[in-house]
Design a protein around this motif. Structure first.
Motif, short mmCIF file in Angstrom:
data_model
loop_
_atom_site.label_atom_id
_atom_site.label_comp_id
_atom_site.label_asym_id
_atom_site.label_seq_id
_atom_site.Cartn_x
_atom_site.Cartn_y
_atom_site.Cartn_z
N LYS A 96 12.69 6.53 -11.74
CA LYS A 96 11.95 5.31 -12.04
C LYS A 96 10.60 5.29 -11.32
N VAL A 97 10.57 5.69 -10.06
CA VAL A 97 9.31 5.71 -9.31
C VAL A 97 8.33 6.69 -9.96
N LYS A 98 8.83 7.86 -10.33
CA LYS A 98 7.96 8.86 -10.98
C LYS A 98 7.45 8.33 -12.32
N ARG A 99 8.34 7.70 -13.06
CA ARG A 99 7.96 7.18 -14.37
C ARG A 99 6.86 6.13 -14.23
N PHE A 100 7.04 5.24 -13.25
CA PHE A 100 6.05 4.20 -13.03
C PHE A 100 4.69 4.81 -12.70
N TYR A 101 4.64 5.71 -11.74
CA TYR A 101 3.36 6.25 -11.31
C TYR A 101 2.74 7.17 -12.36
N HIS A 102 3.56 7.87 -13.12
CA HIS A 102 3.01 8.74 -14.17
C HIS A 102 2.26 7.91 -15.21
N PHE A 103 2.92 6.88 -15.74
CA PHE A 103 2.27 6.10 -16.79
C PHE A 103 1.21 5.17 -16.24
N LYS A 105 0.83 -1.22 0.00
CA LYS A 105 0.00 0.00 0.00
C LYS A 105 0.86 1.27 0.00
N LEU A 106 1.87 1.31 -0.85
CA LEU A 106 2.78 2.46 -0.90
C LEU A 106 2.43 3.38 -2.07
N GLY A 107 2.28 4.66 -1.77
CA GLY A 107 2.13 5.67 -2.81
C GLY A 107 3.50 6.09 -3.32
N PRO A 108 3.57 7.09 -4.21
CA PRO A 108 4.84 7.48 -4.83
C PRO A 108 5.93 7.85 -3.81
N TYR A 109 5.60 8.69 -2.85
CA TYR A 109 6.60 9.16 -1.89
C TYR A 109 7.09 8.01 -1.01
N LEU A 169 12.51 2.30 -1.74
CA LEU A 169 13.44 1.81 -2.76
C LEU A 169 14.77 2.52 -2.75
N VAL A 170 14.82 3.74 -2.25
CA VAL A 170 16.10 4.44 -2.21
C VAL A 170 17.07 3.71 -1.28
N HIS A 171 16.53 2.93 -0.34
CA HIS A 171 17.36 2.08 0.51
C HIS A 171 17.55 0.70 -0.11
N ASP A 172 16.43 0.10 -0.60
CA ASP A 172 16.52 -1.26 -1.15
C ASP A 172 17.41 -1.33 -2.38
N TRP A 173 17.43 -0.25 -3.18
CA TRP A 173 18.19 -0.25 -4.43
C TRP A 173 19.47 0.58 -4.36
N SER A 174 19.91 0.92 -3.19
CA SER A 174 21.10 1.77 -3.04
C SER A 174 22.34 1.07 -3.59
N PRO A 232 -5.30 13.25 -11.31
CA PRO A 232 -4.62 14.51 -11.65
C PRO A 232 -3.20 14.21 -12.12
N PRO A 233 -2.58 15.12 -12.90
CA PRO A 233 -1.22 14.85 -13.41
C PRO A 233 -0.23 14.64 -12.27
N PHE A 234 0.44 13.50 -12.26
CA PHE A 234 1.38 13.21 -11.18
C PHE A 234 2.62 14.09 -11.23
N TRP A 235 3.02 14.51 -12.45
CA TRP A 235 4.24 15.32 -12.54
C TRP A 235 4.09 16.65 -11.80
N LYS A 236 2.85 17.11 -11.64
CA LYS A 236 2.60 18.36 -10.92
C LYS A 236 2.11 18.12 -9.50
N SER A 237 2.09 16.89 -9.07
CA SER A 237 1.47 16.55 -7.80
C SER A 237 2.40 16.84 -6.63
N TRP A 238 1.82 16.98 -5.46
CA TRP A 238 2.60 17.17 -4.24
C TRP A 238 3.45 15.93 -3.96
N SER A 239 2.94 14.73 -4.32
CA SER A 239 3.71 13.50 -4.10
C SER A 239 5.08 13.58 -4.78
N PHE A 240 5.09 14.03 -6.04
CA PHE A 240 6.36 14.12 -6.77
C PHE A 240 7.22 15.25 -6.22
N LYS A 241 6.61 16.37 -5.84
CA LYS A 241 7.39 17.46 -5.23
C LYS A 241 8.03 16.99 -3.93
N ARG A 242 7.30 16.17 -3.20
CA ARG A 242 7.83 15.66 -1.93
C ARG A 242 9.00 14.72 -2.18
#
Length: 729
Positions: free
Chosen positions: A660-667, A623-627, A633-638, A702-712
């Motif tokens: 990669k996370v942004k790309r996944f959630y955007h598409f 149940k993980l959102g983009p942030y 993953l920043v730890h798992d894939w370090s 709503p567009p994820f590229w402009k979302s608060w999740s991606f800004k965060r």
């Protein structure tokens, strides 16, 4: 004195929603088999009279009327007398709908026990259809309809939470989900001296699930002692779930009898002889006495003089308690082969269609679907060899091999009658390798194979644009734009869908197959492609393309599991041609092949199938959102993390993980609407993206590229990179 050796029975039943007389026939057959084995108590699956997956049919009064009508016929059938019965059906009481167990003996109802804790997660929506019984250890009177009152010779029976007391023991019933709850009913029952617990289930299959279920069932009696009878539905009862049977009998934490997990048997009865004295000795030896003595959860006991054992049977020196066995758990590869194979046979025989058709592309996904159909044929042939009468009847109707009454002798012969593969190539886009792989696989499994090109249809359809708006779209390698490239890819994919259905409808007639009819078209999009629709605006799952089908056997299986299955089938099914599918580079072959360019799935998507599997599990199971996914993953894939042997996780910088996370959630977001039209997939994983039954999310974001999740994510990335820079300094 009373006896202490008791023979009990549980069962797997292949029920079918709303198949009233068929369901009753299978219930009666299971009772007769149990009696023949000497059993004095029989439990069946959850909602066995109506079928479990009625879903919103449970809102219809007919379901409750017909369920009681079938119960009446069961009570009147004297072949079912002489044994205590625990039978499942839906019942309406005081205008409330309940999921119930009916405990009956010799044509009389002893108790109606409603389910207390309803399954309401994942695939289950029991709270939508039923009301839980919220009064533990309380009962009231249920007013019988006139026809049942005549059978009962009374107008009312007890309704609620109680247990049955026989001269030598007591037994209580719990239903499916109740076993999985933190404070399951069997705990209080066991503390109150109940020695036998029955559990009637409608528990569906997912990969790697049986071990979890098995441990819970064993634990139900390991802590407090007792005898546990687990019954389950088996097969496809009308939905996208496969119920995987595995009826069991457990004594004091040990399995003493286990039914099949995957089988074409409509009725399978599991029996064991158990010793009540073993339960009493076990309970005396564990830390239970003080809790039992101070337990305030006292159950009403419904008395019956019916004995589950006898002194005469105890004196029979040939009769002995059934010894513990080692539980049987299949490998993941076997689970895929057996679950999907059994499901497809159930669907085929019950749908009344002539067989299956798969667009065979030469890639691993359609290869996996075709191999699963071959697995189905192997399972059917084994059942024919064993003389399964229902399978014999079904094969005679669906797949007469060579003249009336003659049955196929090999899986390949059966496959040729019920399965068509079709390769739909393009002269510029399709490689010789994929065409040859499709041909080799077809020959190995025996499917009726069609090899054709769709160039003429494609060119004719493309000319509609050229002639109508005087514009000729081109592929990217020919200098076309992204939109032109996409248009031409989607055009091919959708032509293949139309072609597949065209041949699926006409081939049985053209081949003179018995009964005519149509072939069901099978899809072959794995869970990674479905979860990550058309990344990079490529054609990996075009809406209404050849992924649009009647059923998708692999729609919730990830690429890694499919590869393991193909590697396993290569050896176990003796199909050496499968090796070439494992080593081939995944490609959609929707763009022209040149000296310098061959379309690649993973290159187009910007991520590997392994990464897609990880994204899918974190999104659905965790149940993980983009942030939150980035933080994980920043730890798992370090690139700097300490690795252990066998650790093959990707290694990326924080910036690469963020991209990669942004790309996944955007598409995922912009293509989410396509999931509303997904082909129904056999449910095999808890991260299935099927939004029609399992993955309930919006399809307009709503567009994820402009979302608060991606800004965060950007803010967190800046913080991490600043710390890394300071550490290096």
């Amino acid at each position: 004195m009373v006896g202490h050796l008791v023979t009990v029975a549980t069962c797997n039943l292949n029920q079918w929603v709303l198949d009233w007389e068929g369901n009753l026939k299978r219930i009666i057959e299971s009772i007769q088999i149990a009696k023949k084995a000497g059993a004095r108590l029989r439990v069946g699956p959850e909602l066995e009279i109506s079928g479990y997956s009625c879903l919103d049919h449970f809102h219809e009064l007919d379901v409750y009327t017909h369920s009681l009508e079938m119960l009446r016929r069961l009570l009147l059938d004297e072949s079912t007398h002489g044994i205590l019965l625990d039978v499942g059906l839906p019942i309406m009481h005081r205008n409330l709908r309940y999921n119930c167990r009916v405990i009956c003996l010799d044509g009389k109802i002893l108790l109606i026990r409603p389910k207390m804790w309803l399954a309401n997660d994942g695939n289950y929506r029991e709270m939508r259809h039923f009301t839980p019984w919220m009064r533990p250890r309380e009962t009231e009177l249920f007013h019988l309809p006139k026809d049942l009152a005549k059978v009962q010779d009374e107008t009312h029976v007890l309704f609620g939470d109680a247990v049955i007391s026989t001269p030598e023991t007591a037994f209580g019933a719990e239903t499916c989900e109740e076993l999985f709850t933190p404070k399951a009913p069997h705990i209080d029952m066991a503390l109150d001296g109940v020695e036998i617990i029955t559990n009637s289930s409608g528990s569906h299959f997912t990969l790697r699930k049986l071990d979890t279920r098995l441990q819970l069932i064993m634990e139900a009696t390991r802590k407090s002692g007792g005898i546990y009878l687990y019954a389950n539905q088996q097969g496809c009862d009308g939905e996208r779930l496969y119920f995987d049977g595995c009826a069991m009998i457990i004594v004091n934490g040990d399995v003493v009898a286990q039914g099949s997990q995957f089988s074409l048997d409509d009725v399978e009865v599991v029996t064991a002889t158990v010793d009540l004295e073993e339960v009493r000795s076990y309970r005396a030896a564990i830390s239970r006495g003080l809790q039992a003595a101070t337990n305030n959860a006292r159950y009403q006991r419904i008395q019956t003089p019916f004995e589950l054992s006898s002194e005469e049977e105890d004196a029979d020196i040939t009769k002995r308690p059934t010894l513990p066995i080692q539980p049987r758990i299949h490998s993941v590869e076997e689970e895929i082969a057996l679950s999907a194979g059994c499901y497809l046979w159930d669907y085929l025989r019950r749908s009344g269609t002539a067989g299956y058709l798969v667009p065979l592309s030469g890639g691993i996904d359609s290869c996996a679907t075709a191999t699963i159909v071959f697995s189905m044929c192997r399972i059917v042939m084994q059942a024919l060899k064993e003389g399964n009468p229902q399978v014999v009847e079904d094969v005679k109707r669906i797949a007469v091999y060579n003249g009336a009454g003659v049955l196929p002798k090999t899986p390949q012969e059966l496959c040729n009658q019920v399965f068509t593969t079709i390769y739909m190539g393009m002269k510029k886009q399709s490689s010789r390798e994929t065409r040859q792989r499709a041909k080799d696989l077809s020959e190995a499994i025996g499917s009726y194979h069609v090899n054709l090109d769709i160039d003429d249809v494609y060119e004719a359809q493309k000319k509609l644009v050229v002639n109508t708006i005087n514009f000729e779209p081109k592929f990217k390698v020919e200098g076309g734009t992204v939109q032109e490239n996409l248009t031409l890819q989607c055009l091919q994919a959708r032509i293949r869908m139309v072609t597949a259905y065209e041949f699926g409808q006409i081939l049985p007639t053209a081949r003179g197959r018995p009964g005519g009819g149509s072939l069901l078209v099978l899809g072959s999009a794995n869970v990674g492609e479905v979860t990550h629709l058309r990344i990079g605006l490529r054609g990996y799952l075009t809406k209404y393309d050849c992924s649009s089908a009647d059923i998708n056997p692999i729609g919730s299986i990830d690429k890694d599991d499919l590869k393991r299955f193909i590697g396993w089938a290569e050896k176990n099914f003796d199909l050496p041609c499968l090796h070439d599918f494992l080593t081939a580079v995944p490609t959609a072959e929707l763009e022209p092949i040149t000296e310098n360019y061959v379309q690649s799935d993973e290159a187009d998507m910007g991520m590997t199938y392994q990464e897609l599997t990880i994204f899918g599990r974190l999104r659905k199971l965790n149940k993980l959102g983009p942030y939150a996914m980035f933080q994980r993953l920043v730890h798992d894939w370090s690139v700097d993390r300490r690795r252990t042997p066998g650790d093959d996780a990707p290694a990326y910088t924080p910036a690469q993980v963020a991209e990669k996370v942004k790309r996944f959630y955007h598409f995922y977001a912009i293509n989410r609407h396509k999931m509303t039209t997904l082909t129904p997939a056999l449910h095999c994983n808890d991260y299935s993206p099927d939004d029609n039954r399992f993955d309930l999310r919006p399809f307009l974001y709503p567009p994820f590229w402009k979302s608060w999740s991606f800004k965060r994510i950007d803010l967190e990335l800046a913080r991490i990179e600043k710390k890394l820079a300071n550490d290096k300094a």
